[in-house]
Design a protein around this motif. Sequence first.
Motif, mmCIF file in Angstrom:
data_model
loop_
_atom_site.group_PDB
_atom_site.id
_atom_site.type_symbol
_atom_site.label_atom_id
_atom_site.label_comp_id
_atom_site.label_asym_id
_atom_site.label_seq_id
_atom_site.Cartn_x
_atom_site.Cartn_y
_atom_site.Cartn_z
ATOM 1 N N GLY A 72 0.816 -1.214 0.000
ATOM 2 C CA GLY A 72 0.000 0.000 0.000
ATOM 3 C C GLY A 72 0.848 1.262 0.000
ATOM 4 N N ILE A 73 1.961 1.228 0.719
ATOM 5 C CA ILE A 73 2.826 2.418 0.752
ATOM 6 C C ILE A 73 3.472 2.647 -0.608
ATOM 7 N N TRP A 74 3.929 1.590 -1.252
ATOM 8 C CA TRP A 74 4.463 1.750 -2.619
ATOM 9 C C TRP A 74 3.401 2.359 -3.540
ATOM 10 N N LEU A 75 2.162 1.869 -3.415
ATOM 11 C CA LEU A 75 1.088 2.358 -4.296
ATOM 12 C C LEU A 75 0.675 3.784 -3.925
ATOM 13 N N ALA A 76 0.466 4.035 -2.633
ATOM 14 C CA ALA A 76 -0.040 5.354 -2.220
ATOM 15 C C ALA A 76 0.985 6.453 -2.490
ATOM 16 N N ARG A 77 2.258 6.088 -2.488
ATOM 17 C CA ARG A 77 3.302 7.064 -2.812
ATOM 18 C C ARG A 77 3.280 7.474 -4.284
ATOM 19 N N ALA A 78 2.529 6.756 -5.085
ATOM 20 C CA ALA A 78 2.388 7.111 -6.500
ATOM 21 C C ALA A 78 1.271 8.132 -6.710
ATOM 22 N N LEU A 79 0.506 8.405 -5.656
ATOM 23 C CA LEU A 79 -0.675 9.257 -5.794
ATOM 24 C C LEU A 79 -0.342 10.729 -5.581
ATOM 25 N N PRO A 80 -1.119 11.617 -6.225
ATOM 26 C CA PRO A 80 -0.975 13.041 -5.913
ATOM 27 C C PRO A 80 -1.534 13.322 -4.510
ATOM 28 N N LYS A 81 -1.275 14.539 -4.014
ATOM 29 C CA LYS A 81 -1.683 14.884 -2.633
ATOM 30 C C LYS A 81 -3.183 14.744 -2.413
ATOM 31 N N ASP A 82 -3.973 14.959 -3.469
ATOM 32 C CA ASP A 82 -5.420 14.825 -3.326
ATOM 33 C C ASP A 82 -5.896 13.427 -3.764
ATOM 34 N N GLY A 83 -4.960 12.480 -3.835
ATOM 35 C CA GLY A 83 -5.319 11.112 -4.212
ATOM 36 C C GLY A 83 -5.977 10.386 -3.049
ATOM 37 N N ARG A 84 -6.448 9.181 -3.354
ATOM 38 C CA ARG A 84 -7.144 8.385 -2.335
ATOM 39 C C ARG A 84 -6.741 6.934 -2.484
ATOM 40 N N PHE A 85 -6.349 6.319 -1.370
ATOM 41 C CA PHE A 85 -5.978 4.909 -1.361
ATOM 42 C C PHE A 85 -6.791 4.206 -0.288
ATOM 43 N N ASP A 109 -3.350 11.049 5.471
ATOM 44 C CA ASP A 109 -4.436 11.813 4.856
ATOM 45 C C ASP A 109 -5.014 11.139 3.608
ATOM 46 N N ILE A 110 -4.230 10.314 2.934
ATOM 47 C CA ILE A 110 -4.749 9.750 1.681
ATOM 48 C C ILE A 110 -4.984 8.243 1.731
ATOM 49 N N ALA A 111 -4.380 7.569 2.713
ATOM 50 C CA ALA A 111 -4.498 6.107 2.754
ATOM 51 C C ALA A 111 -5.353 5.664 3.938
ATOM 52 N N GLU A 112 -6.379 4.867 3.670
ATOM 53 C CA GLU A 112 -7.244 4.393 4.748
ATOM 54 C C GLU A 112 -7.451 2.888 4.695
ATOM 55 N N VAL A 113 -7.655 2.321 5.874
ATOM 56 C CA VAL A 113 -7.889 0.887 6.005
ATOM 57 C C VAL A 113 -9.351 0.673 6.352
ATOM 58 N N TRP A 114 -10.023 -0.116 5.552
ATOM 59 C CA TRP A 114 -11.394 -0.524 5.899
ATOM 60 C C TRP A 114 -11.303 -1.938 6.434
ATOM 61 N N GLU A 115 -11.715 -2.093 7.692
ATOM 62 C CA GLU A 115 -11.563 -3.387 8.347
ATOM 63 C C GLU A 115 -12.809 -4.240 8.142
ATOM 64 N N GLY A 116 -12.600 -5.464 7.687
ATOM 65 C CA GLY A 116 -13.712 -6.380 7.483
ATOM 66 C C GLY A 116 -13.423 -7.333 6.348
#
Length: 217
Positions: A72-85, A109-116
Amino acid sequence: MPEALYPDIDTYRRSVFAPEDDLLRDLMPKAQEKGVPRISVNAESGKALHLLARAIGAKKILEFGALAGYSGIWLARALPKDGRFITLEVNPTHAAVTRANYQAAGLGDIAEVWEGKASELLPKAAAEAPFDLVFIDADKESYPTYLEFALQHVRPGGLIIADNADAHGRAHEVLEPDDSAKGIQTYNERVADNPRLCSTILPIGGWLAVSLVLPED
Ligand code: SAH
Ligand code: MG
């Protein structure tokens, strides 16, 4: 013996093309101390995911299976500041470790975990669609289900990527229907045959199956 810059050719490839910063290098060893198994993608797969996300200008990414947040960190680091992961994770310990790692990486701010269970979170995830990229790396028997979701919710020009496409070296074998590797085998056949997709394998790590969603016409 010829002089060597690196101990071996594999170390050379990894060091030159997929260097990790301290956070990524220590992430899985530290997670293991908290009881998380070391089954993340490797650095080269992480770099490939990162590159592919950047290549399509991804702004919104959905992941199935967070573990400790390494991919997830490798992927989210590819996103712009207003991106969403968004990552879907069933194991509460894994979810907590991942959240802490996203914070540590400055991605809170851009990466969130949905548990379930991912299958139960699909309706909620559908409300966030369309996605630019979906990365599938959770329970292997559900890969075909996650593919169905991705086919409906990834934009044309986006990517659907699955890890462990080699099914731990068993993808070519005759598999029983209840074998989780069967889910991967079915997934591979479906992405390879689907006329809406252009698919290939990147045989790094446990193999990434990469599928480009083609324009409608
Ligand atoms: N993508 C991670 C590795 C994921 S390992 C990386 O490369 O860094 C697979 C993860 O999927 C585990 O954390 C496991 O708890 C989770 N998982 C398994 N079944 C799941 C399900 N049904 N729904 C959501 N997560 C699931
Ligand atoms: Mg994996």
